[in-house]
Structures are given as structure tokens and as C-alpha cells.
Design an enzyme around this catalytic site. Sequence first.
Site, PDB file in Angstrom:
ATOM      1  N   ARG A   6      26.962 -20.233  21.310  1.00  0.00           N
ATOM      2  CA  ARG A   6      27.591 -20.716  22.547  1.00  0.00           C
ATOM      3  C   ARG A   6      29.098 -20.522  22.588  1.00  0.00           C
ATOM      4  O   ARG A   6      29.644 -20.034  23.579  1.00  0.00           O
ATOM      5  CB  ARG A   6      27.321 -22.221  22.717  1.00  0.00           C
ATOM      6  CG  ARG A   6      25.972 -22.567  23.274  1.00  0.00           C
ATOM      7  CD  ARG A   6      25.546 -23.934  22.760  1.00  0.00           C
ATOM      8  NE  ARG A   6      25.116 -23.745  21.385  1.00  0.00           N
ATOM      9  CZ  ARG A   6      23.851 -23.539  21.060  1.00  0.00           C
ATOM     10  NH1 ARG A   6      22.913 -23.602  21.960  1.00  0.00           N
ATOM     11  NH2 ARG A   6      23.517 -23.290  19.809  1.00  0.00           N
ATOM     12  N   THR A   7      29.772 -20.948  21.520  1.00  0.00           N
ATOM     13  CA  THR A   7      31.239 -20.977  21.587  1.00  0.00           C
ATOM     14  C   THR A   7      31.798 -19.564  21.696  1.00  0.00           C
ATOM     15  O   THR A   7      32.631 -19.275  22.564  1.00  0.00           O
ATOM     16  CB  THR A   7      31.815 -21.716  20.360  1.00  0.00           C
ATOM     17  OG1 THR A   7      31.187 -23.002  20.282  1.00  0.00           O
ATOM     18  CG2 THR A   7      33.314 -21.890  20.485  1.00  0.00           C
ATOM     19  N   LYS A  55      34.959  -6.237   2.242  1.00  0.00           N
ATOM     20  CA  LYS A  55      35.517  -5.366   1.192  1.00  0.00           C
ATOM     21  C   LYS A  55      36.669  -6.044   0.469  1.00  0.00           C
ATOM     22  O   LYS A  55      37.439  -5.399  -0.232  1.00  0.00           O
ATOM     23  CB  LYS A  55      36.034  -4.068   1.821  1.00  0.00           C
ATOM     24  CG  LYS A  55      34.988  -3.245   2.542  1.00  0.00           C
ATOM     25  CD  LYS A  55      35.655  -2.014   3.149  1.00  0.00           C
ATOM     26  CE  LYS A  55      34.703  -1.217   4.002  1.00  0.00           C
ATOM     27  NZ  LYS A  55      35.415  -0.182   4.769  1.00  0.00           N
ATOM     28  N   ARG A  68      37.184 -19.400  14.742  1.00  0.00           N
ATOM     29  CA  ARG A  68      36.255 -20.382  14.143  1.00  0.00           C
ATOM     30  C   ARG A  68      36.197 -20.094  12.659  1.00  0.00           C
ATOM     31  O   ARG A  68      36.084 -18.938  12.237  1.00  0.00           O
ATOM     32  CB  ARG A  68      34.862 -20.265  14.748  1.00  0.00           C
ATOM     33  CG  ARG A  68      33.823 -21.030  13.909  1.00  0.00           C
ATOM     34  CD  ARG A  68      32.497 -21.134  14.570  1.00  0.00           C
ATOM     35  NE  ARG A  68      32.527 -22.092  15.660  1.00  0.00           N
ATOM     36  CZ  ARG A  68      31.435 -22.597  16.248  1.00  0.00           C
ATOM     37  NH1 ARG A  68      30.236 -22.215  15.841  1.00  0.00           N
ATOM     38  NH2 ARG A  68      31.538 -23.454  17.235  1.00  0.00           N
ATOM     39  N   HIS A  94      36.899 -29.503  17.242  1.00  0.00           N
ATOM     40  CA  HIS A  94      36.244 -28.524  18.114  1.00  0.00           C
ATOM     41  C   HIS A  94      36.683 -28.885  19.539  1.00  0.00           C
ATOM     42  O   HIS A  94      35.902 -29.410  20.338  1.00  0.00           O
ATOM     43  CB  HIS A  94      34.733 -28.617  17.926  1.00  0.00           C
ATOM     44  CG  HIS A  94      33.959 -27.468  18.486  1.00  0.00           C
ATOM     45  ND1 HIS A  94      34.516 -26.508  19.318  1.00  0.00           N
ATOM     46  CD2 HIS A  94      32.661 -27.105  18.317  1.00  0.00           C
ATOM     47  CE1 HIS A  94      33.581 -25.633  19.650  1.00  0.00           C
ATOM     48  NE2 HIS A  94      32.452 -25.963  19.047  1.00  0.00           N
TER      49      HIS A  94
HETATM   50  C1  NCD Z   1      28.601 -27.213  17.104  1.00  0.00           C
HETATM   51  C2  NCD Z   1      29.556 -26.597  16.129  1.00  0.00           C
HETATM   52  O1  NCD Z   1      29.450 -25.424  15.754  1.00  0.00           O
HETATM   53  O2  NCD Z   1      30.450 -27.322  15.740  1.00  0.00           O
HETATM   54  N1  NCD Z   1      28.030 -26.320  17.987  1.00  0.00           N
HETATM   55  C3  NCD Z   1      28.745 -25.816  19.027  1.00  0.00           C
HETATM   56  O3  NCD Z   1      29.836 -25.322  18.889  1.00  0.00           O
HETATM   57  N2  NCD Z   1      28.198 -25.905  20.244  1.00  0.00           N
HETATM   58  C4  NCD Z   1      27.690 -28.192  16.503  1.00  0.00           C
HETATM   59  C5  NCD Z   1      26.795 -27.767  15.368  1.00  0.00           C
HETATM   60  O4  NCD Z   1      26.945 -26.733  14.736  1.00  0.00           O
HETATM   61  O5  NCD Z   1      25.886 -28.543  15.106  1.00  0.00           O
END
Ligand code: NCD
Length: 294
Positions: A48-49, A76, A98, A126
Site C-alpha cells: 500500500r504505502t 552487492k 521505508r 509511519h
Molecule cells: C503497516 C506498516 O508497514 O507499518 N502497513 C502499512 O503501511 N499499511 C502495518 C504492518 O505492517 O502491519
Amino acid sequence: MPNLLGVADCDLDFITYLLNRAETLAADPQPVLAGKTVCSLFVEDSTRTRLSFEHAAKKLGADVLTFTATGSSMAKGETLYDTVQTLNAMGIDAIVVRHRENGIPFQIAQWVDVPVLNGGDGSRAHPTQALLDLLTMRQHFGRLNGLTVTIVGDLAHSRVMRSLVSCLPTVGITVRLAAPLSLMPDDVGSMQVQAFTDLDEALEGADVVYLLRIQHERMADRFENLPAYVDAYGLTEERFARLRDDVVVMHPGPVNREVEMASAVADDPRCLMLNQVRNGVAIRMAALDWAINS
Ligand code: NCD
């Protein structure tokens, strides 16, 4: 530099600005990022993100460079520092990052001279998830002030919980946490929340049940006792049936059906998971526009 690294510092005016801007851009996307390049640097899995940040950037006219750790020179032995410098040298206007380690987006923000947006770091923050959750609640209830949200599940490893806890009180939402002691954050005593080990008590009077996955990949030992967990903390059909008719269910995804909630609950119209996903694109449009154009 307009970085979006967390939401703890966001005041009510800024949150309201981003939610309003998200709704405006979602209703009528304008090419406000034409000629700009957004780089997504994901060193941890995401559906999703990453996709919604990239979709948001493209809807506003930006070009997108997608970096994923597998298949890159990181495999590498290239360091994160050198990878970031390489991407920066290509001429980019923002980085979305991320990473499985806490604090990496702050580190990257010191290495580059373009805005950095945090797509989730370790168990720390987040921010865009919390903002899209606020937008989803505001759309559903027509207000935020005065709501009560009960966050249930693996709180100890959840960056989503941390970002929610650091911004829900800013908009007037009361936060409750429910988990077994083994999944309760160590610093819960210093949080602006009411903590419960009994889920049914934590659900009394709540407007939103916000469920979280058990994050096995962030645990030192595998979490073994799933049936007992589901019984005590799962939103089973029986537990869902006992809630008021106007209570809604939220989850950041990915969901494990029949664990944090029954499959029938996931598919119920009172489960707002797909609204959250839709609002994710809108919030990320607003965040990118703010970061690059302000
Ligand atoms: C979450 C995350 O990656 O922090 N998911 C997200 O970004 N929608 C929650 C999770 O991984 O459970």
C-alpha cells in the site's frame, strides 16, 4: 527543509491543512508536480504505502524512480549512504523512504538537500498512515474531536500505533490501547492513552476499533499462542455483533483474516480498510505537494 518524518510535531492547523488539501487534490488532481521527480526508496516490504506514494506522485504529474533493495547494488554490498548519494546525484526532488531500522529517514534527511518523507521506519513512526487514518475518520464521522479510538493488537512492534498515539490527541481523540502485557509497549506509562489488557472493557463506548497485525518479522521469538490470542483479542463475529451499530473497524493492512478479525468482519461495510487505502493516495498527494512546493 519540509521533511515529513513523524507526526508528533504536527499541530492542529497543519494536520487540518493536509487533510483539506488531500480532499481537494483527490477530487481534482492538478499537475502541481509536473517536471519533478520523486524517488521511492523502500528497503522493507510494502504494498500500500509504496504504490500509493508512487500513484500519488504520478497523479500530480511527477516522474517516479522506484528503488527496491532486492535487485539493487545494495545486494552487492553498497552502503545506504552511497545508495542515497547515487539517487540524489540523478537529480530528484523528494525521497520517500521505508526502512526496518528506527531513525533511518532522519539520517537520510541529513545526507540530502531534498525533502524526505517517511514511509515507515522500524517500530518508530509511519506519519502518512496516521494522517490517512484521520482523514478516513473525519470523512466517516464528519468530525474528529470527541471520538474514542481503541487500538488493539501487537502494539509493542507497531510504528502505526506510535504515530496514531502521537497525533490523535492533537485533534481531540481519546486513545485506548488493548493488548496482552507481552505485546504492550514498554513505555506505555508515558503515553497519552488509557491502557487495557481486557479488550471487551477497552471497547466499551469506543467509536473506532483499530486492529493491528501481529508483526512476527519484528519479534525475536515466534509468537506461538495464536488461538488464545484470537479468543482474547480478535474481533470475532460474536464480539463484532456486541458492538454498537455505529462503531467502525479500521486496519492499516496487511490483514491476517481470522486472526485480528474474522473474515466476515473484514468484508462488512463497517470495516473501512479500503477507504483507508483510497485516502492513502489522497494524503500522499497532499504530503508530496507540501514537501516539494512549499
Ligand atoms: C503497516 C506498516 O508497514 O507499518 N502497513 C502499512 O503501511 N499499511 C502495518 C504492518 O505492517 O502491519
